[in-house]
Write an enzyme that holds these catalytic residues in place. Structure first.
Site, mmCIF file in Angstrom:
data_model
loop_
_atom_site.group_PDB
_atom_site.id
_atom_site.type_symbol
_atom_site.label_atom_id
_atom_site.label_comp_id
_atom_site.label_asym_id
_atom_site.label_seq_id
_atom_site.Cartn_x
_atom_site.Cartn_y
_atom_site.Cartn_z
ATOM 1 N N PRO A 8 -15.313 -23.139 19.046
ATOM 2 C CG PRO A 8 -14.425 -25.230 18.355
ATOM 3 C CD PRO A 8 -14.107 -23.827 18.885
ATOM 4 C CD GLU A 9 -20.499 -20.018 21.307
ATOM 5 O OE1 GLU A 9 -21.586 -20.436 21.922
ATOM 6 O OE2 GLU A 9 -20.264 -19.237 20.672
ATOM 7 C CE LYS B 45 -20.400 -25.157 24.050
ATOM 8 N NZ LYS B 45 -20.147 -24.476 25.346
ATOM 9 C CG HIS C 265 -1.381 -24.650 16.225
ATOM 10 N ND1 HIS C 265 -1.351 -23.430 15.558
ATOM 11 C CD2 HIS C 265 -0.593 -24.570 17.146
ATOM 12 C CE1 HIS C 265 -0.863 -22.590 16.268
ATOM 13 N NE2 HIS C 265 -0.051 -23.449 17.116
ATOM 14 N NE ARG D 244 -15.820 -17.729 29.332
ATOM 15 C CZ ARG D 244 -16.090 -18.561 28.575
ATOM 16 N NH1 ARG D 244 -16.597 -19.657 28.427
ATOM 17 N NH2 ARG D 244 -15.313 -18.250 27.361
#
Length: 261
Positions: free
Chosen positions: A2-3, A59, A92, A248
């Site tokens: 998720p962004e 976010k 999950h 990153r």
DNA sequence: GCATATGTTATGAA
DNA sequence: TTTCATAACATATG
């Protein structure tokens, strides 16, 4: 995953699935995703509440009710889904809200890096206030203010939620590639024209990604070429470079995005 | 075992 | 004061 575009898609899931409905059951299947609240209190506080219109900042996803507000942060692997009736639970699926007509909302998360918070509306506002402006809606002036006084590398600033909210690793690389800026360029050395291009690239990239509900790995996008050896720039054909910027994994085109400062 | 992964955050060093 | 890399979090995959 998720962004900003993903979270925006989750906001739509919430709006379609939950808005206006009454919470009948709260099933916490793994309390490891709860923050600052335990399962009994979450159940107590949400049961019988009606969901109002959800909203997003960066976010963060906010689900206000006629009582407290539920905050979602999806970390790297979280998602929100509204399954068909009878859909079996997945391994999950950590929290399941069931509404009065048996409609379900599931918070699914493999890694449990973030999760759910329960807050009063004022605390929710404070969470927003701690962040920079939302990247999807920020105008040129707000964008300028977000970069002003920052000397870090441009990728670090773009992904710093306190400067600008919503961009993650993939989006930052995609936007910098479109703007033809090397990710390690010093922010305070960018020209006005660089910053103009960057803002325009951000707007375009976000608009399209929000439409797709994710950062789409299209062949015409840099994101379509992140994996695998020997991938080439979809714009000029030069072999892409890989490295680590702002901690990153980073991909850029050494021809379109020269390093000089 | 090792490295990698689209998230944030604490820590110590430069 | 700011910025940086690093480790940590929990889990899966190659």
């Amino acid at each position: 995953m998720p962004e900003l575009p993903d979270v925006e898609a989750f906001r739509e899931v919430l709006a379609d699935c939950a808005q206006g409905r009454l919470v009948r059951r709260v099933d916490v299947r793994d309390s490891g995703v709860l923050n600052g609240v335990d399962a009994p209190r979450l159940r107590r506080e949400l049961a019988g509440r009606r969901l109002a219109a959800p909203y997003r900042h960066g976010k963060w996803l906010f689900a206000p009710t006629d009582g407290p507000t539920v905050l979602f942060h999806f970390g790297m692997t979280g998602s929100l889904l509204c399954p068909e009736p009878g859909e079996p639970l997945a391994r999950h699926d950590r929290v399941v809200l069931t509404f009065a007509d048996e409609v379900e909302l599931r918070y699914r998360d493999q890694r449990k890096l973030k999760g759910l918070w329960l807050a009063d509306p004022a605390t929710a506002d404070r969470t927003v206030a701690e962040e920079g402006p939302d990247a999807l809606t920020v105008g040129r002036k707000g964008f300028e203010a977000a970069l002003t006084g920052r000397r870090a590398r441009i990728k670090a600033v773009l992904t710093d939620q306190s400067a600008l909210a919503g961009l993650g690793n993939l989006l930052a690389d995609e936007i910098l590639w479109r703007a033809r800026l090397h990710p390690a360029r010093a922010t305070d050395h960018l020209s006005r024209e660089d910053r103009d291009r960057l803002h325009r690239a951000m707007r375009r990239t976000l608009r399209e990604a929000v439409r797709a509900g994710r950062v789409p790995p299209r062949p015409s996008w840099l994101t379509g070429h992140r994996d695998g050896e020997g991938e080439t720039c979809p714009r000029c054909g030069t072999e892409l470079s890989r490295g680590r910027v702002a901690g990153r994994g980073t991909v850029w085109c050494p021809h379109c995005q020269p390093a000089d400062d």
